[in-house]
Design a protein around this motif. Structure first.
Motif, PDB file in Angstrom:
ATOM      1  N   THR A  28       0.837  -1.204   0.000  1.00 49.75           N
ATOM      2  CA  THR A  28       0.000   0.000   0.000  1.00 49.75           C
ATOM      3  C   THR A  28       0.869   1.250   0.000  1.00 49.75           C
ATOM      4  OG1 THR A  28      -1.736  -1.171   1.223  1.00 49.75           O
ATOM      5  CG2 THR A  28      -1.824   1.243   1.217  1.00 49.75           C
ATOM      6  N   GLY A  29       1.906   1.256   0.855  1.00 43.76           N
ATOM      7  CA  GLY A  29       2.814   2.390   0.899  1.00 43.76           C
ATOM      8  C   GLY A  29       3.535   2.592  -0.421  1.00 43.76           C
ATOM      9  N   MET A  30       4.005   1.492  -1.013  1.00 44.81           N
ATOM     10  CA  MET A  30       4.715   1.592  -2.292  1.00 44.81           C
ATOM     11  C   MET A  30       3.778   2.066  -3.404  1.00 44.81           C
ATOM     12  SD  MET A  30       6.803  -1.334  -4.375  1.00 44.81           S
ATOM     13  CE  MET A  30       8.249  -1.277  -3.351  1.00 44.81           C
ATOM     14  N   ALA A  33       3.442   5.835  -3.231  1.00 45.89           N
ATOM     15  CA  ALA A  33       4.625   6.539  -3.741  1.00 45.89           C
ATOM     16  C   ALA A  33       4.723   6.439  -5.256  1.00 45.89           C
ATOM     17  CB  ALA A  33       5.887   5.963  -3.089  1.00 45.89           C
ATOM     18  N   ALA A  34       4.438   5.236  -5.807  1.00 44.50           N
ATOM     19  CA  ALA A  34       4.530   5.053  -7.255  1.00 44.50           C
ATOM     20  C   ALA A  34       3.421   5.812  -7.984  1.00 44.50           C
ATOM     21  CB  ALA A  34       4.455   3.560  -7.592  1.00 44.50           C
ATOM     22  N   LEU A  35       2.222   5.820  -7.400  1.00 46.09           N
ATOM     23  CA  LEU A  35       1.101   6.534  -8.025  1.00 46.09           C
ATOM     24  C   LEU A  35       1.391   8.022  -8.146  1.00 46.09           C
ATOM     25  CD1 LEU A  35      -2.266   5.140  -6.579  1.00 46.09           C
ATOM     26  CD2 LEU A  35      -1.597   5.277  -8.973  1.00 46.09           C
ATOM     27  N   ASP A  36       2.003   8.594  -7.103  1.00 49.42           N
ATOM     28  CA  ASP A  36       2.208  10.033  -7.114  1.00 49.42           C
ATOM     29  C   ASP A  36       3.289  10.478  -8.078  1.00 49.42           C
ATOM     30  OD1 ASP A  36       0.996  12.084  -4.707  1.00 49.42           O
ATOM     31  OD2 ASP A  36       0.419   9.997  -4.673  1.00 49.42           O
ATOM     32  N   GLN A  37       3.975   9.510  -8.727  1.00 47.48           N
ATOM     33  CA  GLN A  37       4.882   9.860  -9.813  1.00 47.48           C
ATOM     34  C   GLN A  37       4.116  10.131 -11.108  1.00 47.48           C
ATOM     35  OE1 GLN A  37       7.559   6.485  -9.986  1.00 47.48           O
ATOM     36  NE2 GLN A  37       9.034   7.453  -8.624  1.00 47.48           N
ATOM     37  N   GLY A 124      11.437   6.960   1.130  1.00 46.27           N
ATOM     38  CA  GLY A 124      11.519   5.862   2.092  1.00 46.27           C
ATOM     39  C   GLY A 124      10.539   4.747   1.790  1.00 46.27           C
ATOM     40  N   LEU A 125       9.349   5.087   1.311  1.00 46.97           N
ATOM     41  CA  LEU A 125       8.344   4.056   1.023  1.00 46.97           C
ATOM     42  C   LEU A 125       8.846   3.092  -0.049  1.00 46.97           C
ATOM     43  CD1 LEU A 125       5.058   6.180   0.955  1.00 46.97           C
ATOM     44  CD2 LEU A 125       5.922   4.758   2.795  1.00 46.97           C
ATOM     45  N   MET A 126       9.530   3.620  -1.047  1.00 47.74           N
ATOM     46  CA  MET A 126       9.975   2.786  -2.164  1.00 47.74           C
ATOM     47  C   MET A 126      11.080   1.829  -1.729  1.00 47.74           C
ATOM     48  SD  MET A 126       8.167   3.838  -4.822  1.00 47.74           S
ATOM     49  CE  MET A 126       8.992   3.743  -6.396  1.00 47.74           C
ATOM     50  N   THR A 127      12.113   2.372  -1.077  1.00 44.08           N
ATOM     51  CA  THR A 127      13.289   1.551  -0.791  1.00 44.08           C
ATOM     52  C   THR A 127      13.099   0.643   0.422  1.00 44.08           C
ATOM     53  OG1 THR A 127      15.693   1.627  -0.564  1.00 44.08           O
ATOM     54  CG2 THR A 127      14.462   3.248   0.689  1.00 44.08           C
ATOM     55  N   LEU A 128      12.381   1.108   1.453  1.00 36.09           N
ATOM     56  CA  LEU A 128      12.251   0.313   2.674  1.00 36.09           C
ATOM     57  C   LEU A 128      11.358  -0.902   2.479  1.00 36.09           C
ATOM     58  CD1 LEU A 128      12.041   3.132   5.371  1.00 36.09           C
ATOM     59  CD2 LEU A 128      13.938   1.580   4.934  1.00 36.09           C
ATOM     60  N   ALA A 129      10.437  -0.837   1.527  1.00 35.79           N
ATOM     61  CA  ALA A 129       9.601  -2.012   1.260  1.00 35.79           C
ATOM     62  C   ALA A 129      10.469  -3.202   0.854  1.00 35.79           C
ATOM     63  CB  ALA A 129       8.578  -1.687   0.168  1.00 35.79           C
ATOM     64  N   PHE A 130      11.373  -2.992  -0.104  1.00 32.35           N
ATOM     65  CA  PHE A 130      12.274  -4.063  -0.532  1.00 32.35           C
ATOM     66  C   PHE A 130      13.201  -4.490   0.606  1.00 32.35           C
ATOM     67  CE2 PHE A 130      11.349  -2.026  -4.665  1.00 32.35           C
ATOM     68  CZ  PHE A 130      10.958  -3.136  -5.381  1.00 32.35           C
ATOM     69  N   THR A 131      13.689  -3.517   1.377  1.00 38.44           N
ATOM     70  CA  THR A 131      14.645  -3.816   2.431  1.00 38.44           C
ATOM     71  C   THR A 131      14.011  -4.656   3.534  1.00 38.44           C
ATOM     72  OG1 THR A 131      15.689  -1.684   1.971  1.00 38.44           O
ATOM     73  CG2 THR A 131      16.322  -2.780   3.997  1.00 38.44           C
ATOM     74  N   ILE A 132      12.797  -4.301   3.929  1.00 38.26           N
ATOM     75  CA  ILE A 132      12.131  -5.018   5.017  1.00 38.26           C
ATOM     76  C   ILE A 132      11.833  -6.465   4.618  1.00 38.26           C
ATOM     77  CG2 ILE A 132       9.965  -5.142   6.331  1.00 38.26           C
ATOM     78  CD1 ILE A 132      10.098  -2.022   6.411  1.00 38.26           C
ATOM     79  N   VAL A 133      11.395  -6.675   3.374  1.00 42.16           N
ATOM     80  CA  VAL A 133      11.161  -8.047   2.917  1.00 42.16           C
ATOM     81  C   VAL A 133      12.467  -8.837   2.952  1.00 42.16           C
ATOM     82  CG1 VAL A 133      10.537  -9.458   0.917  1.00 42.16           C
ATOM     83  CG2 VAL A 133       9.161  -7.486   1.519  1.00 42.16           C
ATOM     84  N   SER A 134      13.580  -8.197   2.612  1.00 40.00           N
ATOM     85  CA  SER A 134      14.871  -8.892   2.652  1.00 40.00           C
ATOM     86  C   SER A 134      15.268  -9.239   4.083  1.00 40.00           C
ATOM     87  CB  SER A 134      15.958  -8.024   2.004  1.00 40.00           C
ATOM     88  OG  SER A 134      16.294  -6.930   2.826  1.00 40.00           O
ATOM     89  N   TYR A 145       7.583 -13.123  -3.088  1.00 39.37           N
ATOM     90  CA  TYR A 145       6.957 -11.979  -2.431  1.00 39.37           C
ATOM     91  C   TYR A 145       7.250 -10.693  -3.199  1.00 39.37           C
ATOM     92  CZ  TYR A 145       6.119 -15.040   1.581  1.00 39.37           C
ATOM     93  OH  TYR A 145       5.694 -16.056   2.393  1.00 39.37           O
ATOM     94  N   GLN A 146       8.496 -10.535  -3.652  1.00 38.20           N
ATOM     95  CA  GLN A 146       8.857  -9.311  -4.363  1.00 38.20           C
ATOM     96  C   GLN A 146       8.205  -9.246  -5.741  1.00 38.20           C
ATOM     97  OE1 GLN A 146      13.052  -8.530  -4.370  1.00 38.20           O
ATOM     98  NE2 GLN A 146      13.085  -8.024  -2.198  1.00 38.20           N
ATOM     99  N   GLY A 147       7.785 -10.389  -6.262  1.00 33.93           N
ATOM    100  CA  GLY A 147       7.028 -10.358  -7.509  1.00 33.93           C
ATOM    101  C   GLY A 147       5.756  -9.542  -7.373  1.00 33.93           C
ATOM    102  N   LEU A 148       5.205  -9.499  -6.153  1.00 34.08           N
ATOM    103  CA  LEU A 148       4.009  -8.690  -5.910  1.00 34.08           C
ATOM    104  C   LEU A 148       4.322  -7.197  -6.021  1.00 34.08           C
ATOM    105  CD1 LEU A 148       2.567 -10.686  -2.859  1.00 34.08           C
ATOM    106  CD2 LEU A 148       1.793 -10.776  -5.238  1.00 34.08           C
ATOM    107  N   PHE A 149       5.550  -6.821  -5.666  1.00 34.85           N
ATOM    108  CA  PHE A 149       5.941  -5.418  -5.811  1.00 34.85           C
ATOM    109  C   PHE A 149       5.946  -5.015  -7.291  1.00 34.85           C
ATOM    110  CE2 PHE A 149       8.554  -5.692  -1.663  1.00 34.85           C
ATOM    111  CZ  PHE A 149       7.440  -5.356  -0.914  1.00 34.85           C
ATOM    112  N   GLY A 150       6.367  -5.937  -8.143  1.00 30.63           N
ATOM    113  CA  GLY A 150       6.320  -5.661  -9.575  1.00 30.63           C
ATOM    114  C   GLY A 150       4.899  -5.404 -10.035  1.00 30.63           C
TER     115      GLY A 150
END
Length: 520
Positions: A28-30, A33-37, A124-134, A145-150
């Motif tokens: 949701t956070g990601m 951030a992506a939408l507002d681009q 922070g929303l973009m980068t921390l999502a990947f970092t926390i999953v790692s 799981y990261q496939g869902l981010f795609g």
């Protein structure tokens, strides 16, 4: 004197239900951030019409892009030092406050300032999502799981123009207000679940000099790329000054990072072939993706006469390609345990899709354009997340935040350079051909273009399509250069769940997490 590296932090063992709940908050956070681009661009003419300030038009987009890109590398290192939870909660809260204030803006100055505040949170929303999953999932399982981010990026690329177009026709302020309930959900879920993820505090020293030099260097580069050919001529004193400043500040940053005790971006990571090659490929992918795909909705609106809302719907084939392929590729990588050939195939397919777009004509049927969109979407879905995974697989847990934020940063930087470079190419081709009764026509307002007399409209459509061809040709060639880079990636297997990074036994970790889950 020999420096002993700190021991690796044990990866916590979360139950699948807890991971999926956490993923819901992170996605949701990601998404926000992506939408507002992309969401603001469609509504900008409406916003400027109400608030005025046409001379500050481009700053509404530039302020967000500048703040989010420049802050991205800082979040990774700071979260390595202080823990993911407080830093992520700060990022979400900053984005929420920025969104609320942006919706309440009474003039362009307020809107630009609050967009910058949004951008600081978005980094922070973009980068921390990947970092926390790692942090919570071993690399081999991480792929699914990261496939869902795609899939999130696929949704945002289409939903942004679609939602922006809808609110432009109703109330543009809801472009920003819609973030508030979604952000509160992300804040609540991430706050609760991340209580279960421990952080081992250690002595630390913030690299203030490196952080200052990085932000200054990135800001100089992005301002030069954003303003060049738009606000100022490429050969103007302002643009040349920014380019020189960017180069000097980058050099000073590299020197400072080589001497810092705890650098914001550890230069030693670039000695690892996988880290360097994957980030280079990520930069190239961002260049080709952001730099070219933004022109597809313009084609649909100017040439096919679609409204902003309908053009978003017509982009669904691309979104479907990204979503389906991201999820399937993630599952396949988890099963196989290797990632290399997915970005290789993805960049080839994406490059082919971009080259297919060079055949677009004014009378090209929509079904044919849909096929091209799907091809690009499939390529993106196969390439994006495996490259992040490659970077993470080459890192120790203590460097995960800094390394992951570097990958996100290079993708954003590639997109910024791509938008500037391909935009300059497009404008050059248009200025060459926009002569006679077409001079003075601006493609920035497709609705106004469609109101032109039939003969002028037909001429503009042909000129626009002809100007698109070199843009997609250049993007396709760049994507295929990415293929060469990904071919050079070492074909290393993904780490499993029982390596040195998982120092605690699964039984002990599971028991501890079960007790915490009961409290949760």
């Amino acid at each position: 004197m020999t420096t002993v590296a700190p021991p690796e932090q044990a990866r916590p063992q979360l139950a699948h239900r807890q991971i999926m709940l956490l993923m819901g908050g992170l996605m949701t956070g990601m998404l926000l951030a992506a939408l507002d681009q992309t969401i603001v661009g469609t509504a900008l003419p409406t916003i400027v019409g109400e608030l005025g300030g046409l001379d500050h038009y481009s700053w509404v987009v530039t302020a967000y892009l500048l703040a989010s890109t420049a802050s991205t590398p800082l979040y990774g290192k700071i979260s390595d030092l202080y823990g993911r939870r407080p830093v992520l909660l700060f990022a979400i809260s900053t984005f929420l406050v920025g969104s609320l204030l942006a919706g309440m803006s009474q003039d362009m100055t307020q809107l630009i300032a609050t967009r910058a505040l949004q951008g600081i949170g978005a980094g922070g929303l973009m980068t921390l999502a990947f970092t926390i999953v790692s942090d919570v999932v071993a690399p081999r399982e991480r792929a699914r799981y990261q496939g869902l981010f795609g899939a999130v990026f696929g949704i945002s690329s289409v939903a942004g123009p679609l939602v922006g177009g809808y609110f432009a026709e109703t109330d543009w302020r809801w472009i920003f207000y819609i973030n508030v309930p979604l952000g509160i959900f992300a804040l609540y879920v991430c706050s609760r679940v991340l209580r279960l993820v421990p952080h081992t505090r250690r002595d630390h020293k913030i690299d203030y000099l490196g952080a200052t030099l990085m932000v200054a260097a990135v800001s100089s580069w992005l301002l030069a790329l954003s303003w060049g050919g738009n606000e100022y001529a490429w050969g103007s004193v302002q643009i040349l000054g920014l380019l020189v400043a960017g180069a000097v500040l980058t050099g000073l940053f590299i020197v400072a990072e080589g001497r810092a005790e705890e650098p914001i971006l550890p230069l030693r990571l670039f000695k690892r072939a996988t880290f360097s090659l994957a980030n280079t490929a990520t930069f190239i992918l961002g260049f080709a993706m952001f730099g070219s795909i933004i022109y597809v909705p313009l084609y649909l609106q100017i040439v096919k006469g679609a409204s902003p809302t309908r053009s978003g719907l017509l982009m669904l084939p691309m979104m479907a390609g990204v979503i389906v392929t991201s999820i399937l590729a993630g599952r396949a990588i988890s099963k196989i345990g290797r990632y290399k050939w997915f970005p290789v195939a993805g960049t080839v397919i994406m490059g082919a899709g971009l080259l297919l777009f060079t055949t677009l004509q004014v009378d090209t049927p929509l079904w044919q354009a849909f096929i091209y969109m799907t091809v690009i979407g499939v390529g993106l879905g196969m390439a994006m997340q495996p490259l992040i995974l490659a970077v993470q697989n080459a890192l120790d847990l203590r460097d995960m935040g800094a390394g992951t934020s570097a990958a996100t940063f290079f993708r954003s930087l590639g997109g910024s350079v791509g938008v500037a470079a391909l935009g300059a190419l497009m404008n050059s081709k248009l200025s060459e051909q926009m002569t006679g009764n077409m001079s003075g026509v601006s493609i920035n307002s497709p609705a106004q273009v469609r109101k032109l007399p039939p003969q002028v409209l037909e001429a503009v459509e042909h000129v626009f399509v002809n100007a698109l061809h070199p843009v997609f040709l250049a993007a396709g060639i760049v994507a295929l250069v990415g293929t060469v880079i990904t071919l050079a990636l070492p074909d290393k297997p993904l780490q499993g769940g029982t390596g040195p990074a998982e120092a605690a036994t699964e039984e002990d970790a599971a028991a501890e997490m079960e007790a915490k889950a009961a409290a949760f």
